[in-house]
Design an enzyme around this catalytic site. Structure first.
Site, mmCIF file in Angstrom:
data_model
loop_
_atom_site.group_PDB
_atom_site.id
_atom_site.type_symbol
_atom_site.label_atom_id
_atom_site.label_comp_id
_atom_site.label_asym_id
_atom_site.label_seq_id
_atom_site.Cartn_x
_atom_site.Cartn_y
_atom_site.Cartn_z
ATOM 1 N N SER A 150 57.103 83.074 82.682
ATOM 2 C CA SER A 150 56.448 82.200 81.697
ATOM 3 C C SER A 150 56.122 83.071 80.488
ATOM 4 O O SER A 150 56.048 84.305 80.633
ATOM 5 C CB SER A 150 55.143 81.654 82.297
ATOM 6 O OG SER A 150 54.304 81.110 81.310
ATOM 7 N N TYR A 161 48.052 82.499 88.747
ATOM 8 C CA TYR A 161 49.303 82.124 88.071
ATOM 9 C C TYR A 161 49.761 83.252 87.147
ATOM 10 O O TYR A 161 50.914 83.666 87.171
ATOM 11 C CB TYR A 161 49.071 80.839 87.270
ATOM 12 C CG TYR A 161 50.309 80.298 86.597
ATOM 13 C CD1 TYR A 161 51.246 79.549 87.303
ATOM 14 C CD2 TYR A 161 50.543 80.518 85.241
ATOM 15 C CE1 TYR A 161 52.379 79.032 86.683
ATOM 16 C CE2 TYR A 161 51.676 80.011 84.608
ATOM 17 C CZ TYR A 161 52.585 79.267 85.342
ATOM 18 O OH TYR A 161 53.719 78.765 84.721
HETATM 19 N N1 NAD Z 1 55.792 73.416 82.182
HETATM 20 C C1 NAD Z 1 55.507 74.507 81.485
HETATM 21 O O1 NAD Z 1 54.935 74.437 80.376
HETATM 22 C C2 NAD Z 1 55.892 75.867 82.010
HETATM 23 C C3 NAD Z 1 55.673 76.975 81.180
HETATM 24 C C4 NAD Z 1 55.992 78.232 81.648
HETATM 25 C C5 NAD Z 1 56.551 78.383 82.905
HETATM 26 N N2 NAD Z 1 56.764 77.301 83.689
HETATM 27 C C6 NAD Z 1 57.358 77.518 85.019
HETATM 28 O O2 NAD Z 1 58.508 76.710 85.174
HETATM 29 C C7 NAD Z 1 58.717 76.438 86.564
HETATM 30 C C8 NAD Z 1 58.888 74.939 86.752
HETATM 31 O O3 NAD Z 1 57.665 74.320 86.393
HETATM 32 P P1 NAD Z 1 57.546 72.810 85.891
HETATM 33 O O4 NAD Z 1 56.669 72.836 84.725
HETATM 34 O O5 NAD Z 1 58.873 72.173 85.833
HETATM 35 O O6 NAD Z 1 56.650 72.215 87.094
HETATM 36 P P2 NAD Z 1 56.753 70.908 87.985
HETATM 37 O O7 NAD Z 1 55.434 70.815 88.678
HETATM 38 O O8 NAD Z 1 57.226 69.736 87.207
HETATM 39 O O9 NAD Z 1 57.891 71.287 89.043
HETATM 40 C C9 NAD Z 1 57.699 72.294 90.004
HETATM 41 C C10 NAD Z 1 58.409 71.890 91.285
HETATM 42 O O10 NAD Z 1 58.200 72.949 92.245
HETATM 43 C C11 NAD Z 1 58.022 72.330 93.498
HETATM 44 N N3 NAD Z 1 57.339 73.177 94.462
HETATM 45 C C12 NAD Z 1 56.014 73.451 94.543
HETATM 46 N N4 NAD Z 1 55.763 74.210 95.619
HETATM 47 C C13 NAD Z 1 56.953 74.421 96.228
HETATM 48 C C14 NAD Z 1 57.333 75.117 97.397
HETATM 49 N N5 NAD Z 1 56.429 75.746 98.172
HETATM 50 N N6 NAD Z 1 58.642 75.143 97.729
HETATM 51 C C15 NAD Z 1 59.562 74.488 96.978
HETATM 52 N N7 NAD Z 1 59.245 73.803 95.869
HETATM 53 C C16 NAD Z 1 57.964 73.769 95.504
HETATM 54 C C17 NAD Z 1 57.200 71.068 93.191
HETATM 55 O O11 NAD Z 1 57.292 70.129 94.243
HETATM 56 C C18 NAD Z 1 57.852 70.606 91.892
HETATM 57 O O12 NAD Z 1 58.884 69.681 92.148
HETATM 58 C C19 NAD Z 1 57.497 77.009 87.288
HETATM 59 O O13 NAD Z 1 57.814 78.281 87.827
HETATM 60 C C20 NAD Z 1 56.475 77.148 86.185
HETATM 61 O O14 NAD Z 1 55.518 78.130 86.462
HETATM 62 C C21 NAD Z 1 56.442 76.038 83.283
#
Ligand code: NAD
Length: 284
Positions: free
Chosen positions: A147, A160
């Site tokens: 991130s 996190y």
């Molecule tokens: N959304 C943002 O602004 C943002 C910014 C920086 C980084 N990220 C990173 O991007 C990645 C995706 O995040 P997102 O925003 O799409 O989130 P999201 O919550 O929409 O999707 C995350 C998915 O991970 C799954 N998950 C959770 N625990 C799990 C497990 N134990 N095993 C398998 N799957 C599991 C959830 O069920 C969900 O479907 C993450 O690593 C997040 O930290 C997101």
């Protein structure tokens, strides 16, 4: 199709956390680029729906219920990918969860889950997939999702933030280890900026007023400033396919975070709340 994406055509992509948000959008984008897609998520109904949508659009997808915090679940995922498709071209260790609360107030279960998904999930993914990807001897890609928070610091998001720093350092070391082995595996780290997903609504953590307030601030920030998951995937996939190490949704934002972090370290500044954050969080 961009030149870099054509290198993925006909390959197999495995994407963890692909039941929602960035992972689901990456799965759709990879399928549109001509990849067969293995969807891995703890949310089984969601990956089954994503698989059905990809198939309805003429693609090939396999949904494999997976808990990335459990080593054996990643081993089973790798077995399913090789048994079904005979190889893996791209592994995206994308699954991640948010956790809010003061470090000393979070339960051991909450800490274990936060680090188990966000750090161990990436490690288990690499351990389960890399040996067979290397043995195949063909060009392949591993991308781990950190991130912009992996370049910054933020109170009440401590599990996190520390996990995202760990994923960044892990990916840097992994890239060098692949070089040492002369393995044809390109390693990338994905540093998304704000993307409008459910990540904060689904976050775990404590009910203290500061954390609750911060969660709302972050949800509002994603709603106001976040790009869509589809835009994020559209930017992320070609960078991975081009072999870039640093993969961004917004290069300028990544540079700003990196510059701020570098300056803090160069000046050996102690951690301090940014003025706008202090003004809001200290009011609670
Ligand atoms: N959304 C943002 O602004 C943002 C910014 C920086 C980084 N990220 C990173 O991007 C990645 C995706 O995040 P997102 O925003 O799409 O989130 P999201 O919550 O929409 O999707 C995350 C998915 O991970 C799954 N998950 C959770 N625990 C799990 C497990 N134990 N095993 C398998 N799957 C599991 C959830 O069920 C969900 O479907 C993450 O690593 C997040 O930290 C997101």
């Amino acid at each position: 199709m961009s030149d870099s994406l054509s290198t993925l055509q006909g390959g197999v992509a495995v994407i963890t956390g692909s039941g929602s948000g960035i992972g689901a959008a990456l799965a759709h984008r990879a399928a549109a680029a001509g990849m067969k897609v293995v969807l891995a998520d703890i949310a089984v109904e969601r990956i089954e729906q994503v698989a059905a949508d990809i198939q309805a659009a003429g693609g090939t997808a396999l949904a494999v219920p997976t808990d990335v915090s459990a080593a054996e679940s990643l081993d089973a995922l790798a077995d399913a990918a090789w048994d079904t498709f005979g190889g893996v071209t791209l592994l995206v260790n994308n699954a991640g969860i948010e956790t809010l609360g003061f470090a000393w107030e979070l339960s051991t279960e909450t800490w274990d889950r936060a680090l188990g998904v966000n750090i161990n999930g990436v490690v288990h993914g690499v351990r389960a997939f890399a040996p067979r990807m290397i043995a195949a001897g063909r060009p392949a890609f591993i991308a781990n999702t950190s991130s912009v928070g992996g370049l910054g610091i933020m109170p009440v998001q401590t599990p996190y933030i520390m996990a995202k720093h760990a994923v960044l350092a892990f990916s840097e070391c992994l890239r060098m280890e692949m070089d040492l082995k002369k393995a044809p595996i390109s390693v990338s780290v994905i540093l998304p900026g704000p993307v409008r997903t459910r990540i904060f609504e689904d976050s775990q953590g404590s009910a203290d007023p500061v954390s609750q307030y911060h969660q709302q601030v972050m949800e509002d920030m994603l709603a106001a400033n976040g790009i869509s998951s589809e835009q994020a995937a559209e930017r992320i996939l070609p960078q991975i396919a081009a072999g870039d190490f640093w993969v961004s949704t917004d290069k300028e934002m990544t540079r700003q975070y990196a510059a701020a972090r570098a300056q803090t370290l160069l000046d050996l500044q102690p951690p301090a709340l940014a003025p706008e954050l202090a003004a809001s969080l200290l009011k609670v």
